[in-house]
Design a protein around this motif. Structure first.
Motif, PDB file in Angstrom:
ATOM      1  N   LEU A 161      47.424  34.969  39.501  1.00 22.88           N
ATOM      2  CA  LEU A 161      47.327  35.829  40.676  1.00 22.88           C
ATOM      3  C   LEU A 161      45.863  36.099  41.023  1.00 22.88           C
ATOM      4  N   VAL A 162      45.041  36.364  40.021  1.00 20.22           N
ATOM      5  CA  VAL A 162      43.614  36.587  40.260  1.00 20.22           C
ATOM      6  C   VAL A 162      42.976  35.325  40.839  1.00 20.22           C
ATOM      7  N   ASN A 163      43.362  34.181  40.326  1.00 20.08           N
ATOM      8  CA  ASN A 163      42.800  32.912  40.815  1.00 20.08           C
ATOM      9  C   ASN A 163      43.134  32.674  42.286  1.00 20.08           C
ATOM     10  N   GLN A 164      44.262  33.179  42.736  1.00 24.23           N
ATOM     11  CA  GLN A 164      44.639  33.023  44.131  1.00 24.23           C
ATOM     12  C   GLN A 164      43.752  33.845  45.055  1.00 24.23           C
ATOM     13  N   HIS A 165      43.225  34.966  44.540  1.00 24.78           N
ATOM     14  CA  HIS A 165      42.489  35.907  45.396  1.00 24.78           C
ATOM     15  C   HIS A 165      41.000  35.989  45.063  1.00 24.78           C
ATOM     16  N   SER A 166      40.652  36.103  43.791  1.00 20.46           N
ATOM     17  CA  SER A 166      39.258  36.352  43.398  1.00 20.46           C
ATOM     18  C   SER A 166      38.944  35.627  42.089  1.00 20.46           C
TER      19      SER A 166
ATOM     20  N   GLU B  36      46.538  35.351  49.512  1.00 24.74           N
ATOM     21  CA  GLU B  36      45.542  35.830  50.470  1.00 24.74           C
ATOM     22  C   GLU B  36      44.148  35.525  49.948  1.00 24.74           C
ATOM     23  N   GLY B  37      43.256  35.177  50.779  1.00 27.18           N
ATOM     24  CA  GLY B  37      41.901  34.856  50.355  1.00 27.18           C
ATOM     25  C   GLY B  37      41.174  36.043  49.847  1.00 27.18           C
TER      26      GLY B  37
END
Length: 778
Positions: free
Chosen positions: A715-720, A776-777
């Motif tokens: 999940l962190v990799n998807q956003h930050s 989401e970016g």
């Protein structure tokens, strides 16, 4: 090939790290008292969390060749382990001087901290680097990491007896070099050759580990046992390591003295020429008092060690003596090297020596005894230092007293020689009242001697006037006094306040002391003061038998306060400093607060469950080390499997977590419900079967506990993605915090409360990331 290198490398580095942690714990148990062991190891583990923080603050590190960094960090880990070991054995710490604030000793402690932190820093950076650079492989990497860690904690069982404490630590360095060899396979022959040369060098060091890294044993003896060892003609004859402890036999002519873990506990071997035991003269001393009430008794001695109590029983014409000794090294010494010295007493047809944990044996046994005798031979210095304050014991709880009474004959006697018998009275009252005994105070006798030595007697039936007269006749010549007896209940106000139900409630609610009966859920027998209370001030308590507690006030709570203060201070470094750098560099992440809270909760929740289960399984497995090995091995290996399986759920991590985290809570509750019945049913089973049952109980929970971390990384990799090293560091940091809080919570509320709290923390973590949209970016 590439994947094999990374998975093999992280597997061996994780195994090395866990082996190092547990091995240092065994080694430090010899060098220091338990509270300082806890302080040093917990602080050193901050290095693991610091690794992620460094990668977050210095993102340029990620620009370097990853393979070279992994290889270099693995070698740095191994070399720092060797240097740390040399520092530990070469710079002795004076335990008593630390609390006096002597600057040099405080400096030495800081030096220990620094060098012990380095190996964990380097191994943590290996893991953090792989997770941050290969987030798409996190489920498999975390699988290899956890399974390797499980193997590492299991390796301590064979390595410590085989190589000693120092050799086991070098074994961790060896594994670190194996990890470096894996990573070198992507760099060329020169790196592999360097790794192999270093590997050979450490292998050559292993056989002489105790010689090359000699413990300052004379200094340790002095610290733990005062000046006793300095007397003329006293020398170390034999040294043995078991997975549980280090054993030293000291020549104290004419006797031999067994030092356990550097003198934390002691036992004597009495010279006896053997021959006709019927001619053995009665040995009348403070330990033989229960035998004065019984003719030809059948006896169980829990913890006979050097055999002094067995010899006493034989001298008092015992019909049968069963000794249950936990430590296999002691069992081997008294039945082999020193069997002639002690007169082959363990080969006597009336004597049977069993290598087992005392309470586990009692539960398993179908026999009933006239006397159950338990000795707690704690070093006076250990007592004075407060080293026992945070130590748990399942031999002295309400449930244990009930077990002993179940295995005594109708008029059998439980005899316990130790300090702090005031709590023994509260345990006995609780147990007897649970059994429906009408006048429980009539079943108890307490003798008090000089200093902290006391003798507690509990009888299945009321003591008779004739028996009380025998106690009085022999107590005075032995310099003991009857502190409590059924015929003079009101002579000692403190004991009478426990015996009398109308006074007991007020005493148990006292603001300064904690005299409530301890249970298997809160097994801290020696924690006599309220948490955070460092000194008695109530005159009525100081006048009524609590002087011993005052004189031996604990430093254990100080240790916890120091650690909590340390944790609070380091939170500024671990969390707020990286965030400051992020803000200065212009990096923004809308959900970074949610991610940090989630991984904080994972670190806290995981370690709270882990430590609570270790404590809960101590009684079932028979010793803390066996429990540590069983629980850690099972949880880590199956958590690794869970991490591997979580790779199939990476497309919808939040949806998966909404089922997984409630499942963790449900399994915790289920364990709480079924553990006691299962323990009662199988406690008497052989060790392999108990290990298998433990694995079956823990495996489902471990499987689910391995999933939230890799799913969170996805999940962190998807956003930050830049947050990955920081959340790894924060997770490690709160793991250390959780290890401290688990003790604080357990002292106040018990381990059941800790488990429930951990489940709630997992739910808080889940709530933190539920609102984050998918993909989401940053």
């Amino acid at each position: 090939m590439k994947r094999f290198v990374y998975y093999g490398g992280i597997f061996t580095i994780a195994a090395a790290t866990l082996l190092l942690e547990v091995s240092f714990t065994r080694l430090f148990s010899v060098i220091f008292f338990n509270p300082l062991v806890f302080l040093i190891i917990s602080t050193a583990l901050f290095g693991f969390g610091l690794s992620g923080v460094l990668l977050s603050i210095f993102p340029r590190l990620s620009r370097y060749n990853m393979d070279k960094m992994l290889w270099g960090l693995s070698l740095a880990f191994a070399l720092s382990v060797i240097v740390a070991l040399k520092v530990v054995v070469g710079i002795p710490i004076e335990y008593s001087s630390i609390w006096k604030g002597e600057p040099l000793q405080i400096f030495y402690v800081l030096v220990h901290y620094l060098f012990l932190t380095l190996p964990f820093l380097f191994s943590g950076m290996v893991v953090a680097l792989l997770l941050s650079r290969l987030p798409q492989k996190v489920s498999k990497l975390y699988f290899a990491d956890l399974v390797g860690a499980g193997l590492g904690c299991f390796l301590v069982l064979p390595l410590v007896p085989l190589l000693g404490g120092q050799g086991a630590v070098l074994g961790a360095a060896l594994l670190g070099l194996v990890g470096g060899l894996f990573f070198s396979l992507r760099l060329g022959k020169s790196s592999s050759i360097i790794s192999i040369i270093l590997l050979v060098g450490v292998v050559l060091l292993l056989p002489g580990a105790e010689r090359h890294f000699t413990l300052p044993i004379r200094h340790i003896f002095k610290e733990k046992h005062g000046d006793f060892y300095k007397a003329p003609r006293r020398r170390i004859e034999t040294t043995r390591w078991s997975a549980l402890s280090r054993i030293d036999v000291i020549d104290t002519h004419p006797t031999k003295l067994i030092y356990i873990n550097g003198g934390s506990n002691v036992s004597f071997m009495i010279p006896f020429q053997g021959g006709d035991f019927r001619r053995l003269q009665p040995r009348i001393n403070w330990r033989s008092m229960p035998y004065l009430l019984k003719q030809n008794p059948e006896v169980l001695v829990i913890g006979p060690a050097g055999g002094e109590e067995v010899l006493i029983a034989l001298s008092m014409k015992a019909k049968k003596v069963i000794g249950v000794e936990l430590d296999p090294a002691i069992t081997h010494l008294v039945t082999h090297e020193y069997r002639e010295f002690i007169g082959n007493i363990y080969n006597n047809p009336r004597v049977e020596l069993i290598n087992d944990e005392g309470r586990s044996y009692v539960r398993r046994s179908k026999e009933k005894f006239d006397i159950i005798h338990q000795i707690h031979s704690v070093s006076p210095v250990a007592l004075a230092s407060g080293a026992l304050n945070l130590s748990e014991t399942y031999l002295l709880t309400v449930e244990a007293i009930n077990d002993y009474l179940d295995h005594l004959k109708g008029d059998g006697i439980l005899a316990i020689n130790r300090w702090g018998v005031v709590r023994m009275v509260s345990l006995a009252m609780q147990a007897l009242e649970e059994r429906g005994v009408a006048n429980p105070g009539d079943h108890i006798v307490v003798l008090e001697g000089a200093g902290a030595t006391s003798a507690f007697f509990l009888k299945n039936s009321p003591f008779t006037p004739e028996e009380l007269q025998i106690f009085r006749r022999y107590a005075r010549p032995l310099r003991y006094r009857m502190a409590y007896s059924p015929d003079r209940k009101k002579e000692n106000k403190l004991y009478y306040s426990i015996i009398d139900p109308t006074l007991r409630e007020e005493l148990y609610a006292h603001r300064e002391v904690n005299l409530q009966p301890v249970t298997d859920d809160k097994p801290f027998f020696d924690h006599f003061l309220r948490f955070g209370k460092l000194k008695l001030t109530s005159p009525e308590l100081l006048d009524e038998g609590m002087v011993v507690v005052q004189e031996h006030a604990s430093v254990g709570d100080i240790i916890l306060f120091v650690l909590l203060g340390e944790v609070t201070f380091l939170s500024l470094i671990f969390i707020f400093l990286p965030l400051y750098f992020f803000n200065r560099s212009g990096f923004r992440s809308r959900f970074r607060g949610s991610f940090l809270l989630y991984f904080c909760c994972l670190g806290l929740g995981f370690i709270l469950i882990e430590i609570s289960l270790i404590q809960k399984f101590v009684l079932f497995m028979g010793h803390p080390l066996y429990s540590i090995t069983t629980v850690l091995f099972t949880l880590l290996v199956f958590a690794g499997i869970g991490s591997y399986l979580s790779g199939r759920l990476r497309q919808s991590p939040q949806r998966a977590l909404t089922a997984i985290i409630p499942g963790i809570g449900g399994l915790v509750v289920l364990l709480l419900l079924v553990s006691s019945p299962l323990f009662n049913q199988f406690l008497g089973s052989a060790a392999p079967l108990r290990f298998l049952i433990s694995m079956l109980m823990l495996a489902p929970l471990g499987l689910l506990m391995g999933m939230p971390f890799p799913l969170g990384i996805q999940l962190v990799n998807q956003h930050s993605p830049r947050l990955i090293p920081l959340v790894w560091g924060v997770n490690g940091y709160f793991t250390v915090m959780g290890s401290i809080l688990s003790v604080v919570f357990a002292l106040s509320f018990g381990f059941r409360f800790v488990l429930i709290t951990a489940s709630c923390i997992y739910v808080v973590g889940l709530s933190a990331i539920l609102g984050i949209p998918k993909g989401e970016g940053a």
